[in-house]
Design an enzyme around this catalytic site. Sequence first.
Site, PDB file in Angstrom:
ATOM      1  N   VAL A  20       0.850  -1.185   0.000  1.00 55.26           N
ATOM      2  CA  VAL A  20       0.000   0.000   0.000  1.00 55.26           C
ATOM      3  C   VAL A  20       0.887   1.237   0.000  1.00 55.26           C
ATOM      4  O   VAL A  20       1.945   1.244   0.606  1.00 55.26           O
ATOM      5  CB  VAL A  20      -0.888   0.011   1.267  1.00 55.26           C
ATOM      6  CG1 VAL A  20      -1.826   1.196   1.254  1.00 55.26           C
ATOM      7  CG2 VAL A  20      -1.664  -1.284   1.373  1.00 55.26           C
ATOM      8  N   GLY A  21       0.461   2.290  -0.687  1.00 52.54           N
ATOM      9  CA  GLY A  21       1.153   3.550  -0.530  1.00 52.54           C
ATOM     10  C   GLY A  21       1.432   4.269  -1.821  1.00 52.54           C
ATOM     11  O   GLY A  21       0.943   3.888  -2.884  1.00 52.54           O
ATOM     12  N   ASN A  22       2.229   5.324  -1.705  1.00 52.62           N
ATOM     13  CA  ASN A  22       2.487   6.230  -2.807  1.00 52.62           C
ATOM     14  C   ASN A  22       3.244   5.591  -3.951  1.00 52.62           C
ATOM     15  O   ASN A  22       2.923   5.802  -5.110  1.00 52.62           O
ATOM     16  CB  ASN A  22       3.334   7.397  -2.300  1.00 52.62           C
ATOM     17  CG  ASN A  22       2.459   8.567  -1.929  1.00 52.62           C
ATOM     18  OD1 ASN A  22       1.237   8.490  -2.060  1.00 52.62           O
ATOM     19  ND2 ASN A  22       3.078   9.627  -1.482  1.00 52.62           N
ATOM     20  N   GLU A  62      -2.850  -8.067  -1.845  1.00 50.24           N
ATOM     21  CA  GLU A  62      -3.650  -7.959  -0.624  1.00 50.24           C
ATOM     22  C   GLU A  62      -4.795  -6.989  -0.780  1.00 50.24           C
ATOM     23  O   GLU A  62      -5.935  -7.278  -0.455  1.00 50.24           O
ATOM     24  CB  GLU A  62      -2.781  -7.420   0.519  1.00 50.24           C
ATOM     25  CG  GLU A  62      -1.994  -8.436   1.237  1.00 50.24           C
ATOM     26  CD  GLU A  62      -1.050  -7.782   2.227  1.00 50.24           C
ATOM     27  OE1 GLU A  62      -0.113  -8.454   2.625  1.00 50.24           O
ATOM     28  OE2 GLU A  62      -1.231  -6.604   2.584  1.00 50.24           O
ATOM     29  N   ILE A  90      11.928   0.125   5.144  1.00 50.35           N
ATOM     30  CA  ILE A  90      12.519   1.219   5.919  1.00 50.35           C
ATOM     31  C   ILE A  90      13.971   1.402   5.492  1.00 50.35           C
ATOM     32  O   ILE A  90      14.433   2.501   5.249  1.00 50.35           O
ATOM     33  CB  ILE A  90      12.396   0.925   7.433  1.00 50.35           C
ATOM     34  CG1 ILE A  90      10.925   1.050   7.851  1.00 50.35           C
ATOM     35  CG2 ILE A  90      13.291   1.853   8.233  1.00 50.35           C
ATOM     36  CD1 ILE A  90      10.646   0.666   9.288  1.00 50.35           C
ATOM     37  N   ASN A 124       5.098  -0.376  11.736  1.00 50.29           N
ATOM     38  CA  ASN A 124       3.797  -1.005  11.502  1.00 50.29           C
ATOM     39  C   ASN A 124       3.884  -2.520  11.676  1.00 50.29           C
ATOM     40  O   ASN A 124       3.267  -3.090  12.552  1.00 50.29           O
ATOM     41  CB  ASN A 124       3.291  -0.672  10.099  1.00 50.29           C
ATOM     42  CG  ASN A 124       3.124   0.832   9.903  1.00 50.29           C
ATOM     43  OD1 ASN A 124       2.880   1.567  10.858  1.00 50.29           O
ATOM     44  ND2 ASN A 124       3.279   1.289   8.689  1.00 50.29           N
ATOM     45  N   GLY A 181       2.019  -8.513   4.732  1.00 49.85           N
ATOM     46  CA  GLY A 181       2.091  -9.635   3.805  1.00 49.85           C
ATOM     47  C   GLY A 181       3.370  -9.666   2.996  1.00 49.85           C
ATOM     48  O   GLY A 181       3.521 -10.526   2.121  1.00 49.85           O
ATOM     49  N   LYS A 190      13.732  12.212   6.146  1.00 45.23           N
ATOM     50  CA  LYS A 190      13.957  13.327   7.099  1.00 45.23           C
ATOM     51  C   LYS A 190      14.987  14.317   6.554  1.00 45.23           C
ATOM     52  O   LYS A 190      15.973  14.646   7.224  1.00 45.23           O
ATOM     53  CB  LYS A 190      14.416  12.793   8.457  1.00 45.23           C
ATOM     54  CG  LYS A 190      13.281  12.152   9.257  1.00 45.23           C
ATOM     55  CD  LYS A 190      13.667  11.979  10.730  1.00 45.23           C
ATOM     56  CE  LYS A 190      12.673  11.096  11.454  1.00 45.23           C
ATOM     57  NZ  LYS A 190      11.421  11.747  11.844  1.00 45.23           N
TER      58      LYS A 190
END
Lengths: 504, 504
Positions: free
Chosen positions: A268-270, A292, A362, A382, A386, A406
Amino acid sequence: MSDRIAHAGLKSKVMTAQEAAQFINHGDMVGFAGFTGAGYPKVVPPALAERMEAAHERGDEFKIKVLTGASTAPELDGALAKANGVEWRMPYQSDPGMRNRINAGDSYYSDIHLSHSGPMTEQGFFGKVNVAVVEAVRIKSDGSLILSSSVGNSVSYLNAAERIIIEVNSWQSEDLEGMHDIYNVGLPPYRKEIPILNPGDRIGSTGVAIDVDKVVAVVETNAEDRNSAFKPLDDDSKAIAGYLLDFLDSEVKAGRLPENLLPMQSGVGNIPNAVLAGLLDSKYENLTSFTEVIQDGMVDLMDAGKLAVASGTAFSLSPEYAARMNDNAADYREKIVLRPQDISNNPGLVRRMGLITTNGMIEADIYGNVNSTHVAGSRMMNGIGGSGDFTRNAYISTFVSPSIAKGGDISAIVPMVSHVDHTEHDVMVIITEQGLADLRGLAPRQRSRVVIEKCAHPMYKEALLEYVERAEKATPFMHTPHDLGASYDFHRRFLANGSMKPEA
Amino acid sequence: MSDRIAHAGLKSKVMTAQEAAQFINHGDMVGFAGFTGAGYPKVVPPALAERMEAAHERGDEFKIKVLTGASTAPELDGALAKANGVEWRMPYQSDPGMRNRINAGDSYYSDIHLSHSGPMTEQGFFGKVNVAVVEAVRIKSDGSLILSSSVGNSVSYLNAAERIIIEVNSWQSEDLEGMHDIYNVGLPPYRKEIPILNPGDRIGSTGVAIDVDKVVAVVETNAEDRNSAFKPLDDDSKAIAGYLLDFLDSEVKAGRLPENLLPMQSGVGNIPNAVLAGLLDSKYENLTSFTEVIQDGMVDLMDAGKLAVASGTAFSLSPEYAARMNDNAADYREKIVLRPQDISNNPGLVRRMGLITTNGMIEADIYGNVNSTHVAGSRMMNGIGGSGDFTRNAYISTFVSPSIAKGGDISAIVPMVSHVDHTEHDVMVIITEQGLADLRGLAPRQRSRVVIEKCAHPMYKEALLEYVERAEKATPFMHTPHDLGASYDFHRRFLANGSMKPEA
């Protein structure tokens, strides 16, 4: 509304959320529906949280063990975390309040592969499941349930629980009926082949048969799913998507992928949404997805006629797309299959169909190990979700991240990851906005050069190359040279100074 | 002897090993048969090594890329390593000479899950396979091959290679015919279900169909497999086996395992053999095994009527048991199935049947991560082998090791493993001679207490508890507390002083 409950016995169990929450007690293990903010119960958990807070005010203990499909929403994880009512939780979460409780040591968290979580529950490995709380679009006259915008682990929890609470949600379209494919894999030694050969294959029923005698409460709601908006695509995401699409092109040219690729899985995400946007403008047709969550970008690909079918266990849509789905579910259900998560993420199916997988991370290290979960070794973000189910069994596994975070104080490429979720044995391709490192067939010492050259941000390349040189002097063993006295210097600088940058 | 070659065209290709080795050239990628010292070619590789050495003496380059099933033997890995003739190698190895070349940086090594190695080769991810060199019991009149004491990746290499060299070995019993179950899973998008529901199910053919036009040489041999003797069972192995069997008893009592358990997988070595010896004296009947290698202990269990069937990809027998197998293959083939390693180790089948897996390790950390491959982060021992294929998909995964090594200078339980092969998400049970840590459903901070209490050697408990205390002070994040400045102190002491023991 109440014509959504066609079973007379269950209709007689309709009550308020507050009344239903009385069936959940301190110490209970509760299996909740819900996956990426879709299809979770929305009114019983807040009522339960009120019960917890009242108990705590009285000086009584009230904490439960929480099972879910994956992440839920403020009304579930958020409310229970605020009440400090979670003793232990499994699996994936992403709620800020829940995350803080976990990192503060207030709640224990077992971060388990999503495809393992349902079967391990049914195998009895976590103990007895006292209550299942699920969301349904409607209850049929035979008592079976039409689930809503996720399937997740609901079938496992309905099977395993002693008591069942059902939220019937009229916000969810009744046209979702027919989108679900409910198939019970069962437990060994009685498991058979799961007869899915292609992402669109349907093998089960549209509803979930339950033991109606276990139902203690039915609650009516009309509350929306969480559905958070996606951010507009940024340049890094577009660059990463571009490298991935170029790589897929070259694999097709080399004859290592078919013309319509292979089923795609994406986190999921950008960045995954940028990849989907890139596919929209690509030459590829007749694509399929075995993943998923059904995201906005997949809906666009379907509307454009480029995505033939998508299999998942849940939606993860923005409010605009969720509304479109609700209005047109009768059309989309021809192209979308929602399955229990031990099937959507099943390692045997992933291996059989040969997926192209794309998951966020990460950090990755120079040897190709990937950390998906922990900041600087200790702090849980998080969870693994999956990503392990898909990556380990992929035809081609890719991991994506911007090379820095950052404002440059964090490098996503480090000498040694501070936590390993995906081992060097599992990671084929790493992509940042700087480039793509194809690690297939490379030994660790070859990988380190490629990862630094292709993926590291220029501001960290020198420090990474210095580590390589240092490590190769520190040990006579040249397979995976490490200097264990310096392998975490990046992280230690970050913890001490707030930046991984070499000290001036 | 030559009646073992029933195909006239292939009979005409019979030549010496030296002649056959002429078909392998500098830069070639060569797929060799062989798995745990069984069924590997025995005379062509030494002849190839001579060619390499002669070239090196002339000042010419001669190095090849080596693919195998898993570890081989002195005649293959040993000879090629001695000649410094391996540029790159994949997958698992355990030859001392080969290991030294890898650690010296003379040979690159890609340590890949065994079930991935054949498919990734056929997918073209490593480049073109020039030659396959396999061992057969005999060649049938249609040109198909009856393989010998291992299947490994031979089918993949025979499929992928441009040229084929066959060693026909008359030391191997012709009665092995019928033991193999050759089934070609194929590549996506054309893969179907693998229709195996139980370890003994046969789904394929007994011989391997090949393209006889690709065969450039047939060489006759009568050389024995490596077959090293097992050591007598020691007290630590017996203690570990005892804990595992007690645990299985308690799982059966709790209703989480059937009365005849579930199919067992075990790695190679002393402790697995001790487990098998323990099963011999246990109440369990009608056991099954779905594993990589058929070991002595399984033969004993079959002879005692307690093991109904064993599926693997190779033998790993002591000389005494290998002789017994050769004499009685016609009987044993009723109870033993040898499969290609992408089926013996297939993640979908492991998950479907629900295996109880037992694999060795180098070290585990307090949070349940396992290192199977590297000493002190840099030095490769053997490789991950099939442990990942089995562990990730197991019903119950266990890892075993004595709690100390080198007379106590090494602790198998450390604050943070120096390399991760099996993540915290994959490890359910850790067993040493001190005890058994059941980590199912425990969060990391709960795990650390249990691992130290149950598994650490008394001489290291205090130092480990000190690390826990130190880590929980070093970070405010209580999910997986680590002090990255001290997490490798055990390993750094070992590298500096030859011992992990705290300095006096």
